[in-house]
Design an enzyme around this catalytic site. Structure first.
Site, PDB file in Angstrom:
ATOM      1  N   LYS A 150      -4.864   1.230   2.922  1.00  0.00           N
ATOM      2  CA  LYS A 150      -4.496   1.581   4.295  1.00  0.00           C
ATOM      3  C   LYS A 150      -5.431   0.919   5.299  1.00  0.00           C
ATOM      4  O   LYS A 150      -5.002   0.516   6.382  1.00  0.00           O
ATOM      5  CB  LYS A 150      -4.519   3.101   4.444  1.00  0.00           C
ATOM      6  CG  LYS A 150      -3.469   3.795   3.591  1.00  0.00           C
ATOM      7  CD  LYS A 150      -3.668   5.302   3.550  1.00  0.00           C
ATOM      8  CE  LYS A 150      -2.661   5.975   2.636  1.00  0.00           C
ATOM      9  NZ  LYS A 150      -2.896   7.429   2.508  1.00  0.00           N
ATOM     10  N   LYS A 178       2.071   1.020   0.493  1.00  0.00           N
ATOM     11  CA  LYS A 178       0.789   0.507   0.998  1.00  0.00           C
ATOM     12  C   LYS A 178       0.128  -0.461   0.039  1.00  0.00           C
ATOM     13  O   LYS A 178      -0.475  -1.456   0.450  1.00  0.00           O
ATOM     14  CB  LYS A 178      -0.151   1.664   1.313  1.00  0.00           C
ATOM     15  CG  LYS A 178      -0.330   2.635   0.168  1.00  0.00           C
ATOM     16  CD  LYS A 178      -1.030   3.890   0.609  1.00  0.00           C
ATOM     17  CE  LYS A 178      -0.942   4.969  -0.465  1.00  0.00           C
ATOM     18  NZ  LYS A 178       0.426   5.511  -0.606  1.00  0.00           N
ATOM     19  N   VAL A 181       0.948   4.298   6.048  1.00  0.00           N
ATOM     20  CA  VAL A 181      -0.379   4.770   6.441  1.00  0.00           C
ATOM     21  C   VAL A 181      -0.259   6.122   7.129  1.00  0.00           C
ATOM     22  O   VAL A 181       0.483   6.265   8.108  1.00  0.00           O
ATOM     23  CB  VAL A 181      -1.074   3.783   7.391  1.00  0.00           C
ATOM     24  CG1 VAL A 181      -2.428   4.319   7.838  1.00  0.00           C
ATOM     25  CG2 VAL A 181      -1.246   2.428   6.721  1.00  0.00           C
TER      26      VAL A 181
END
Length: 448
Positions: free
Chosen positions: A219, A119, A146
């Site tokens: 995220k 991420k 995520v």
């Protein structure tokens, strides 16, 4: 490091083969579980893909280290570049920016598709990698980046691609949710709840990325990119962590019917000057206990999506852990494997809109403000006058007399929705009133 040159896009059916060579970069918690699934579930995966997914090697820093699940020792190597060069599919689970970025670029430049759970890398360099994948016909998939095992990115990219997503709001970090849940349900202090999270393996020895909100912010950038069809980076997300949340904040929230959650929020909005855009923010937030997000306990994650036609949708499940996250990784790997075997173009993220990131001061939200004030006539009028002056209306106001308020009183106010900049101006002016001893707490409110 010399980088290989790009080849033509891989859109034609691949030559007949009996296996796809899979290079695994990273042998940590998630990498070990991905290796286990590739090994133990090889027959099932072969049935789904059409050929075997052959694990050709696992790139690690220390080949002799003890791991959560131990693969054949001959698979471990420190030569990640050679592993990438010989692969049909690369799974990157190393984390961090480098060498992950260079290795992913090395694969994509020759049309080799990549699955990643990174991420931080996507939030900082995603646009560069998406563009490179598009140029060579490779696929870059990242469902595991995520919310762990929760299938949220594919629904945003595929299922809702014919709709307009207006808002994504979710609990995107299991560590902070575990800490806040313990503070709410058991009355634990932040320090004690964090220590327990570390003992149970939910929090790292250095928990800054989690408790500081930075993990959730990365995220948020990824979710917004998919939801709104534009490109957003980590530095466009306003971030506040949970380190300042106190037992008193939790008590005030509970008394008012709320629970505190660290929320990642990405929403379409319009600035005061009429500019349409998106606002991305992460901060501790009061959520009504009856709201679906209010009941998310422990280290679980949940993402609440609001779309023009589909309405309100919620995705819930384990947000971390080796096996759950590896499940998302392997879902991407199987999908890419099927495309390679059957032929056809990659499924790419293709931004279709230029929706700029707006400053967080343009956000419209509610706040709970807790004040320590002098217990004397006229104080309520003066406090209310500050809110009125800045165009912020008060929804509820309660005076609470506490044991340590002998020389004054506590006022607990919840506002109607207003611009963040106006709320900030209210708080700033309240601190200048001689009748206000302290602005004890300011927490945003969502979900009403």
């Amino acid at each position: 490091m010399a980088e290989p040159t790009a080849s033509a896009a891989q859109t034609a059916p691949a030559p007949a083969r009996d296996a796809l060579r899979v290079a695994l970069l990273g042998g940590g918690t998630v990498g070990s579980q991905a290796a286990r699934i590739l090994t133990e579930d090889a027959a099932v995966l072969a049935d789904r893909v059409g050929v075997r997914l052959e694990l050709t090697g696992i790139a690690v820093r220390d080949t002799a280290a003890v791991r959560d699940w131990q693969a054949d020792p001959s698979l471990y190597t420190t030569d990640a570049e050679a592993l990438v060069d010989g692969a049909d599919l690369v799974i990157e689970l190393m984390g961090g920016i480098e060498p992950a970025r260079s290795l992913i670029r090395r694969a994509l430049q020759v049309g080799t598709s990549v699955v990643t759970g990174n991420k931080a890398l996507l939030a900082e360099h995603g646009e560069e990698l998406y563009r490179l994948a598009s140029e060579t016909g490779a696929q870059l998939s990242f469902e595991a980046a995520v919310a762990g095992a929760i299938p949220i990115l594919r629904p945003l990219r595929d299922s809702l691609s014919g709709d307009t997503v207006n808002r994504v709001m979710g609990i995107a970090n299991g560590t902070t949710n575990f800490i806040l849940d313990r503070m709410d349900t058991e009355g634990a202090s932040f320090a004690d709840a964090l220590a327990e999270a570390q003992r149970l393996g939910y929090a790292e020895a250095d928990p800054t990325a989690d408790v500081g909100g930075f993990d959730a912010a990365a995220k948020a950038a990824i979710l917004a990119t998919l939801a709104f069809g534009s490109s957003y980076t980590l530095d466009q997300v306003s971030v506040e962590g949970i380190t300042e949340v106190t037992a008193e904040d939790n008590a005030a929230a509970a008394d008012a019917g709320y629970v505190i959650k660290l929320l990642a929020i990405a929403e379409r909005d319009t600035a005061r000057d009429g500019t349409a855009g998106a606002i991305l923010r992460v901060h501790p937030t009061l959520i009504p206990r009856e709201h679906p997000l209010g009941s998310v306990r422990g280290a679980y994650n949940a993402v609440f999506v609001e779309a023009e036609n589909a309405g309100q949708l919620m995705f819930y499940g384990p947000g971390a852990g080796g096996a759950p996250t590896a499940s998302a990784v392997m879902g991407d790997a199987v999908a890419i494997g099927q495309r390679i075997v059957r032929g056809g173009p990659a499924r790419l993220r293709t931004p279709v809109a230029a929706l700029p990131a707006l400053d967080v001061s343009e956000a419209r939200t509610s706040c709970m403000v807790v004040l320590r004030v002098a217990d004397q006539p006229g104080v309520l009028r003066r406090v209310a006058g500050v809110f009125e002056e800045h165009g912020v209306s008060i929804e509820t106001l309660r005076q609470v007399q506490g044991a340590d308020d002998a020389a004054g009183a506590s006022l607990r106010l919840i506002t109607h929705r207003a611009r963040q900049r106006d709320l900030d101006d209210v708080v700033a002016e309240l601190t200048t009133l001689d009748a206000v001893h302290e602005v004890a707490s300011v927490l945003r409110v969502e979900g009403n």
